[in-house]
Design a protein around this motif. Structure first.
Motif, PDB file in Angstrom:
ATOM      1  N   SER A  77       0.864  -1.174   0.000  1.00 25.54           N
ATOM      2  CA  SER A  77       0.000   0.000   0.000  1.00 25.54           C
ATOM      3  C   SER A  77       0.904   1.228   0.000  1.00 25.54           C
ATOM      4  CB  SER A  77      -0.915   0.002   1.226  1.00 25.54           C
ATOM      5  OG  SER A  77      -1.945   0.953   1.095  1.00 25.54           O
ATOM      6  N   TYR A  78       0.786   2.036  -1.062  1.00 28.02           N
ATOM      7  CA  TYR A  78       1.761   3.100  -1.339  1.00 28.02           C
ATOM      8  C   TYR A  78       1.123   4.472  -1.262  1.00 28.02           C
ATOM      9  CZ  TYR A  78       4.686   5.992  -4.504  1.00 28.02           C
ATOM     10  OH  TYR A  78       5.433   6.982  -5.079  1.00 28.02           O
ATOM     11  N   LEU A  79       1.733   5.351  -0.474  1.00 29.23           N
ATOM     12  CA  LEU A  79       1.335   6.753  -0.412  1.00 29.23           C
ATOM     13  C   LEU A  79       2.437   7.583  -1.041  1.00 29.23           C
ATOM     14  CD1 LEU A  79      -0.698   8.893   0.808  1.00 29.23           C
ATOM     15  CD2 LEU A  79       0.949   9.104   2.672  1.00 29.23           C
ATOM     16  N   PRO A  80       2.207   8.149  -2.247  1.00 28.29           N
ATOM     17  CA  PRO A  80       3.250   8.964  -2.885  1.00 28.29           C
ATOM     18  C   PRO A  80       3.388  10.315  -2.213  1.00 28.29           C
ATOM     19  CG  PRO A  80       1.266   8.966  -4.219  1.00 28.29           C
ATOM     20  CD  PRO A  80       1.003   8.030  -3.073  1.00 28.29           C
ATOM     21  N   ASP A  81       4.419  11.049  -2.634  1.00 24.27           N
ATOM     22  CA  ASP A  81       4.687  12.349  -2.017  1.00 24.27           C
ATOM     23  C   ASP A  81       3.944  13.482  -2.710  1.00 24.27           C
ATOM     24  OD1 ASP A  81       6.087  12.295  -4.366  1.00 24.27           O
ATOM     25  OD2 ASP A  81       7.951  13.128  -3.546  1.00 24.27           O
ATOM     26  N   HIS A  82       2.905  13.142  -3.479  1.00 26.14           N
ATOM     27  CA  HIS A  82       2.098  14.165  -4.153  1.00 26.14           C
ATOM     28  C   HIS A  82       0.653  13.677  -4.208  1.00 26.14           C
ATOM     29  CE1 HIS A  82       3.399  11.307  -7.266  1.00 26.14           C
ATOM     30  NE2 HIS A  82       2.209  11.505  -7.780  1.00 26.14           N
ATOM     31  N   THR A  83      -0.282  14.602  -4.403  1.00 31.38           N
ATOM     32  CA  THR A  83      -1.683  14.208  -4.523  1.00 31.38           C
ATOM     33  C   THR A  83      -1.948  13.712  -5.951  1.00 31.38           C
ATOM     34  OG1 THR A  83      -2.276  16.496  -5.046  1.00 31.38           O
ATOM     35  CG2 THR A  83      -2.479  15.807  -2.755  1.00 31.38           C
ATOM     36  N   TYR A  84      -2.848  12.748  -6.083  1.00 34.19           N
ATOM     37  CA  TYR A  84      -3.050  12.125  -7.391  1.00 34.19           C
ATOM     38  C   TYR A  84      -4.507  11.945  -7.785  1.00 34.19           C
ATOM     39  CZ  TYR A  84      -3.408   8.051  -4.301  1.00 34.19           C
ATOM     40  OH  TYR A  84      -3.746   7.192  -3.283  1.00 34.19           O
ATOM     41  N   PHE A  85      -5.437  12.300  -6.929  1.00 32.63           N
ATOM     42  CA  PHE A  85      -6.847  12.209  -7.312  1.00 32.63           C
ATOM     43  C   PHE A  85      -7.224  13.409  -8.194  1.00 32.63           C
ATOM     44  CE2 PHE A  85      -7.205   9.683  -3.285  1.00 32.63           C
ATOM     45  CZ  PHE A  85      -7.590   8.496  -3.896  1.00 32.63           C
ATOM     46  N   ASP A  86      -8.149  13.193  -9.135  1.00 33.77           N
ATOM     47  CA  ASP A  86      -8.625  14.288  -9.979  1.00 33.77           C
ATOM     48  C   ASP A  86      -9.404  15.298  -9.139  1.00 33.77           C
ATOM     49  OD1 ASP A  86      -7.587  13.368 -12.399  1.00 33.77           O
ATOM     50  OD2 ASP A  86      -9.299  12.047 -12.732  1.00 33.77           O
ATOM     51  N   ASN A  87      -9.233  16.579  -9.461  1.00 34.26           N
ATOM     52  CA  ASN A  87      -9.848  17.650  -8.675  1.00 34.26           C
ATOM     53  C   ASN A  87     -11.367  17.595  -8.653  1.00 34.26           C
ATOM     54  OD1 ASN A  87      -7.634  19.006  -7.595  1.00 34.26           O
ATOM     55  ND2 ASN A  87      -7.299  20.200  -9.453  1.00 34.26           N
ATOM     56  N   TRP A  88     -11.982  17.039  -9.711  1.00 37.11           N
ATOM     57  CA  TRP A  88     -13.437  17.003  -9.771  1.00 37.11           C
ATOM     58  C   TRP A  88     -14.040  15.929  -8.861  1.00 37.11           C
ATOM     59  CZ3 TRP A  88     -15.373  12.296 -10.958  1.00 37.11           C
ATOM     60  CH2 TRP A  88     -14.547  11.417 -11.684  1.00 37.11           C
ATOM     61  N   MET A  89     -13.222  14.979  -8.401  1.00 38.48           N
ATOM     62  CA  MET A  89     -13.745  13.856  -7.621  1.00 38.48           C
ATOM     63  C   MET A  89     -14.179  14.315  -6.232  1.00 38.48           C
ATOM     64  SD  MET A  89     -10.975  10.868  -8.594  1.00 38.48           S
ATOM     65  CE  MET A  89     -11.896   9.528  -7.815  1.00 38.48           C
ATOM     66  N   LYS A  90     -15.307  13.790  -5.786  1.00 37.71           N
ATOM     67  CA  LYS A  90     -15.700  13.955  -4.397  1.00 37.71           C
ATOM     68  C   LYS A  90     -14.896  12.960  -3.551  1.00 37.71           C
ATOM     69  CE  LYS A  90     -20.432  15.669  -4.967  1.00 37.71           C
ATOM     70  NZ  LYS A  90     -20.383  15.956  -6.407  1.00 37.71           N
ATOM     71  N   VAL A  91     -14.769  13.256  -2.258  1.00 39.41           N
ATOM     72  CA  VAL A  91     -14.022  12.355  -1.381  1.00 39.41           C
ATOM     73  C   VAL A  91     -14.634  10.959  -1.414  1.00 39.41           C
ATOM     74  CG1 VAL A  91     -13.339  11.909   1.011  1.00 39.41           C
ATOM     75  CG2 VAL A  91     -13.233  14.238   0.111  1.00 39.41           C
ATOM     76  N   ARG A  92     -15.964  10.878  -1.457  1.00 38.96           N
ATOM     77  CA  ARG A  92     -16.598   9.555  -1.503  1.00 38.96           C
ATOM     78  C   ARG A  92     -16.292   8.825  -2.810  1.00 38.96           C
ATOM     79  NH1 ARG A  92     -21.835  12.534  -1.002  1.00 38.96           N
ATOM     80  NH2 ARG A  92     -22.520  13.105  -3.097  1.00 38.96           N
ATOM     81  N   ASP A  93     -16.027   9.583  -3.902  1.00 36.76           N
ATOM     82  CA  ASP A  93     -15.598   8.958  -5.153  1.00 36.76           C
ATOM     83  C   ASP A  93     -14.216   8.316  -4.988  1.00 36.76           C
ATOM     84  OD1 ASP A  93     -17.903   9.871  -6.477  1.00 36.76           O
ATOM     85  OD2 ASP A  93     -16.940  11.762  -7.026  1.00 36.76           O
ATOM     86  N   CYS A  94     -13.350   8.990  -4.238  1.00 37.45           N
ATOM     87  CA  CYS A  94     -12.011   8.449  -3.975  1.00 37.45           C
ATOM     88  C   CYS A  94     -12.112   7.151  -3.176  1.00 37.45           C
ATOM     89  CB  CYS A  94     -11.171   9.466  -3.214  1.00 37.45           C
ATOM     90  SG  CYS A  94     -10.982  11.065  -4.042  1.00 37.45           S
ATOM     91  N   VAL A  95     -13.013   7.153  -2.190  1.00 40.19           N
ATOM     92  CA  VAL A  95     -13.246   5.931  -1.405  1.00 40.19           C
ATOM     93  C   VAL A  95     -13.746   4.812  -2.322  1.00 40.19           C
ATOM     94  CG1 VAL A  95     -14.606   4.893   0.451  1.00 40.19           C
ATOM     95  CG2 VAL A  95     -13.719   7.223   0.714  1.00 40.19           C
ATOM     96  N   GLY A  96     -14.693   5.151  -3.203  1.00 39.69           N
ATOM     97  CA  GLY A  96     -15.243   4.160  -4.123  1.00 39.69           C
ATOM     98  C   GLY A  96     -14.198   3.608  -5.076  1.00 39.69           C
ATOM     99  N   PHE A  98     -10.911   3.261  -4.483  1.00 39.93           N
ATOM    100  CA  PHE A  98     -10.102   2.300  -3.734  1.00 39.93           C
ATOM    101  C   PHE A  98     -10.880   1.002  -3.508  1.00 39.93           C
ATOM    102  CE2 PHE A  98      -6.672   5.051  -3.242  1.00 39.93           C
ATOM    103  CZ  PHE A  98      -5.692   4.518  -2.423  1.00 39.93           C
ATOM    104  N   ASP A  99     -12.183   1.134  -3.213  1.00 41.04           N
ATOM    105  CA  ASP A  99     -13.015  -0.043  -2.967  1.00 41.04           C
ATOM    106  C   ASP A  99     -13.104  -0.927  -4.209  1.00 41.04           C
ATOM    107  OD1 ASP A  99     -14.635  -1.601  -1.252  1.00 41.04           O
ATOM    108  OD2 ASP A  99     -16.454  -0.721  -2.104  1.00 41.04           O
ATOM    109  N   ASP A 100     -13.178  -0.298  -5.378  1.00 41.85           N
ATOM    110  CA  ASP A 100     -13.242  -1.046  -6.634  1.00 41.85           C
ATOM    111  C   ASP A 100     -11.889  -1.660  -7.008  1.00 41.85           C
ATOM    112  OD1 ASP A 100     -15.910  -0.419  -6.959  1.00 41.85           O
ATOM    113  OD2 ASP A 100     -15.534   1.278  -8.302  1.00 41.85           O
ATOM    114  N   PHE A 101     -10.818  -0.956  -6.659  1.00 40.32           N
ATOM    115  CA  PHE A 101      -9.501  -1.308  -7.189  1.00 40.32           C
ATOM    116  C   PHE A 101      -8.756  -2.318  -6.322  1.00 40.32           C
ATOM    117  CE2 PHE A 101      -6.827  -0.190 -10.642  1.00 40.32           C
ATOM    118  CZ  PHE A 101      -5.514  -0.327 -10.220  1.00 40.32           C
ATOM    119  N   TYR A 102      -8.948  -2.266  -4.999  1.00 38.92           N
ATOM    120  CA  TYR A 102      -8.155  -3.100  -4.089  1.00 38.92           C
ATOM    121  C   TYR A 102      -9.040  -4.086  -3.332  1.00 38.92           C
ATOM    122  CZ  TYR A 102      -4.532   0.394  -4.928  1.00 38.92           C
ATOM    123  OH  TYR A 102      -3.633   1.242  -5.510  1.00 38.92           O
ATOM    124  N   ALA A 103      -8.750  -5.355  -3.495  1.00 36.02           N
ATOM    125  CA  ALA A 103      -9.536  -6.403  -2.835  1.00 36.02           C
ATOM    126  C   ALA A 103      -9.382  -6.356  -1.320  1.00 36.02           C
ATOM    127  CB  ALA A 103      -9.115  -7.776  -3.365  1.00 36.02           C
TER     128      ALA A 103
END
Length: 232
Positions: A77-96, A98-103
């Motif tokens: 599980s990797y946390l880079p030194d920069h932000t990488y989510f798209d600006n238009w995404m809601k926080v709950r979209d970011c959660v979704g 991760f939920d879709d991508f990582y088992a």
């Protein structure tokens, strides 16, 4: 308890420059390891190689006995030194995402952490401060049941008042059958949670071992030893 991460003679050249030079380290299961060094010391390059984002020029990396591959990506599980989510995404979209991508992602844990941090999941990423964006990413990364957590400057943009909470979040939420590697130059803030330390300078390992042994041997804090070793 065994070695979860091992490198042997790891070298990475960018043209004539050696970002890493013969780096040999071991990280044990159940340990929190500080990867410490000034800017440009090779910390991010090392983390990217372990995460499979860069290939070494020479030397080897083993994660639980395996070279970096799709199989190890599922364990890291990797946390880079920069932000990488798209600006238009809601926080709950970011959660979704991760939920879709990582088992191994625990959505309930992520939402609990975000709530504890006072983060509104209906807000878009662009409306959040840099520190809050980093808190979102850290909460998601720590909500995976991974074996190895690679955190590149996890508290760099976070206000001092939030750092203790974030360090407690790391300690309480990592898989105890795994290990955490924290890259930072803010040593005084994280020293209390470290089991082991690795000092990097100009791509070379200057010191590697137990944080307690270093303090006992020198009679100084890790932060004091670091400042002396890397003073201008």
């Amino acid at each position: 308890m065994g070695a979860l991460l091992q490198t042997q003679g790891l070298t990475k050249q960018f043209g004539p420059t050696a970002a890493l030079d013969n780096v040999t380290i071991t990280c044990q299961t159940g340990h929190i390891v500080g990867l410490l060094g000034p800017n440009g010391s090779g910390k991010t390059t090392l983390i990217k190689i372990v995460n499979g984002l860069l290939s070494p020029t020479s030397g080897t990396v083993l994660i639980d006995g395996m070279a970096p591959s799709p199989a190890t990506k599922a364990r890291v599980s990797y946390l880079p030194d920069h932000t990488y989510f798209d600006n238009w995404m809601k926080v709950r979209d970011c959660v979704g995402l991760f939920d879709d991508f990582y088992a191994d992602f625990d959505k309930a844990k992520a939402n609990d952490m975000l709530k504890a941090l006072g983060i509104d999941t209906a807000k878009t990423f662009r409306t959040l401060s840099k520190g809050t964006q980093e808190k979102v990413q850290l909460a998601l990364v720590m909500s995976r049941r991974a074996q190895l957590y690679l955190l590149d400057e996890p508290i760099g943009g976070v206000d001092p008042a939030a750092r203790d909470f974030i360090l407690d979040t790391i300690i309480k939420n990592y898989n105890e059958d795994g290990a955490v590697v924290i890259s930072t130059h803010l040593i005084a803030d994280i020293e209390k949670v470290l089991d082991d330390v690795i000092f990097l300078n100009a791509g070379r390992v200057m010191h590697s071992g137990s944080a307690d042994d270093l303090r006992e041997k020198t009679g100084k804090s890790v932060d004091e030893v670091f400042r002396e070793a890397f003073k201008c």
